[in-house]
Design a protein around this motif. Structure first.
Motif: not given
Lengths: 110, 334
Positions: B45-46, B49-51, B53-55, B57
């Motif tokens: 959690l800390f 932060h980035l979803d 899914g972006y990585a 994709a």
């Protein structure tokens, strides 16, 4: 350019038509806003990281809003709506702060 | 930051080692599983932060055909449209939920502002017209010697009654309430001034004593908050507001006086009232400054209500030159 116009158009639509939010939907509105902000900051950060993807952005935005609303809805039914709302806001808030910090590092190198 | 490496080598605490380990490979998608589930969740959690899914994709190869690009743009536009819409209706809903009392208050404040703006513009118009009137009267009176004398008399009386704008050297006194603090209203997000306690607030009698001190020091004309003081002008309090000539003035109050610069300032500064206010600045934190001004401009006071005069009735008989009937005395009609 077109997406930016779409954003402006969305804001304008919301302001002009002033849709009346039904009463049963109102508790979810703040949560939806926080979820939307989370998706927004995530998208900006991804853009700065160079890995932005429109589909991921839109899907994450919609699902964030829906899941957050669902959690609060379930919480309401179970009688712990306020606590779950807090939980959602804390988790999304931490993510927003983290992404905002990453954006800041990108933009100001500090 | 040089201590980081040393710590990693010799850190006895397993938690510290783990944390450093985790920090080292922040960008890998796989992190070593550590401890029980709850810690890893919190750490994720800390740190994540980035979803993810972006990585994912980004690892997939991109379809760069124009058709795919158009589709991407369309998806993005639809998403942003939705996002803007959500933000806007949330904004609207929040505004609508603001307590009614607050909205009524804001509307009343707006009404008051509109009203005083209207009154200001009417006042300016009245001043302009009365200036025009006195110019035309002067022009009409200077034709004859009697008229000249009457004009001089009128001028003298007008000056005494503060009916003429004056300017000249003088002093400017600024006195203001002790500074209060602003607070953010939780509903509207607007800053609302929080009133100071009564000790730090300037009262009507404070302004009265300062004005009296100015007159006593030899001021020839005085204005408070831009309102010229005529002999019959009142300074009085109404609730928390101070009215000068029935018009509200606001802190900080500016008292401007025209007078002999050689005597006005020292005599006023030495007056009992000025010294008292000087000590109040330390005691209650009020604002009080006195300075000489080279050119003070004071407007004319508002026209006094005419109590006895009435308009000259238009001539009813056709007067022939030479045998004109004596003009009916105007005034004293009622």
């Amino acid at each position: 350019m077109i997406p930016a116009l779409a954003l402006v158009a969305g804001v304008a639509l919301g302001l002009v038509f002033e849709p009346v939010v039904p009463l049963w939907l109102q508790p979810y509105l703040p949560i939806a806003v926080v979820a939307a902000l989370d998706a927004m900051f995530g998208g900006i950060r991804a853009r700065l990281d160079g890995i932005f993807d429109a589909k991921v952005f839109v899907v994450s935005f919609v699902s964030n809003v829906l899941v957050a609303a669902l959690i609060v809805f379930l919480g309401d039914k179970l009688g712990v709506g306020a606590q779950l709302s807090t939980g959602v806001v804390v988790v999304l808030g931490i993510r927003i702060f983290g992404n905002a910090a990453a954006i800041r590092r990108h933009l100001f190198r500090a | 930051m040089k201590g980081k490496g040393e710590h990693a080598e010799g850190a006895p605490d397993p938690m510290v080692r783990r944390a450093l380990e985790l920090r080292g490979d922040e960008h890998t998608s796989h992190r070593p599983r550590i401890g029980n589930m709850s810690t890893s969740l919190l750490i994720e959690l800390f740190t994540d932060h980035l979803d993810s899914g972006y990585a994912a994709a980004a690892r997939r190869e991109k379809d760069e055909s124009p058709k795919a690009r158009r589709r991407t743009t369309a998806i993005l536009a639809a998403g942003l449209l939705l996002l803007g819409f959500v933000l806007a209706i949330a904004y609207r809903a929040t505004l609508r939920q603001a307590p009614d009392s607050e909205r009524v208050r804001q509307a009343l404040v707006q009404d008051v502002r509109d009203g005083s703006a209207l009154s200001d513009s009417l006042q300016r118009r009245a001043q302009q017209l009365s200036g025009q009137l006195s110019r035309q009267r002067d022009a009409a009176l200077t034709a004859s010697r009697d008229g000249d004398r009457a004009a001089a008399e009128v001028r003298r009386l007008e000056e005494a009654a503060a009916q003429r704008a004056v300017h000249g050297p003088g002093v400017a006194v600024v006195v203001g309430d002790a500074s209060g603090t602003d607070q953010v209203d939780p509903n509207t997000g607007q800053r609302v001034p929080v009133s100071v306690d009564d000790n730090g607030r300037i009262q009507d009698r404070d302004l009265q004593s300062l004005v009296n001190a100015l007159w006593a020091a030899g001021a020839e004309a005085v204005s408070v908050g831009g309102q010229r003081l005529a002999p019959t002008t009142t300074i009085r309090g109404a609730g928390e507001a101070i009215l000068v000539d029935l018009r509200p003035v606001q802190s900080p109050y500016t008292l401007a006086a025209v007078g002999d610069p050689a005597t006005l300032l020292p005599r006023f500064a030495d007056s009992e009232a000025a010294r008292r206010f000087q000590s109040y600045t330390g005691l209650y934190g009020i604002q009080f400054t006195v300075r000489a001004a080279k050119d003070v401009r004071l407007p004319a006071a508002t026209d006094p209500d005419l109590r006895y005069a009435s308009p000259v009735p238009p001539p009813t008989t056709v007067s022939t030159p030479g045998s004109a009937p004596a003009p009916r005395p105007s005034g004293g009609g009622r």
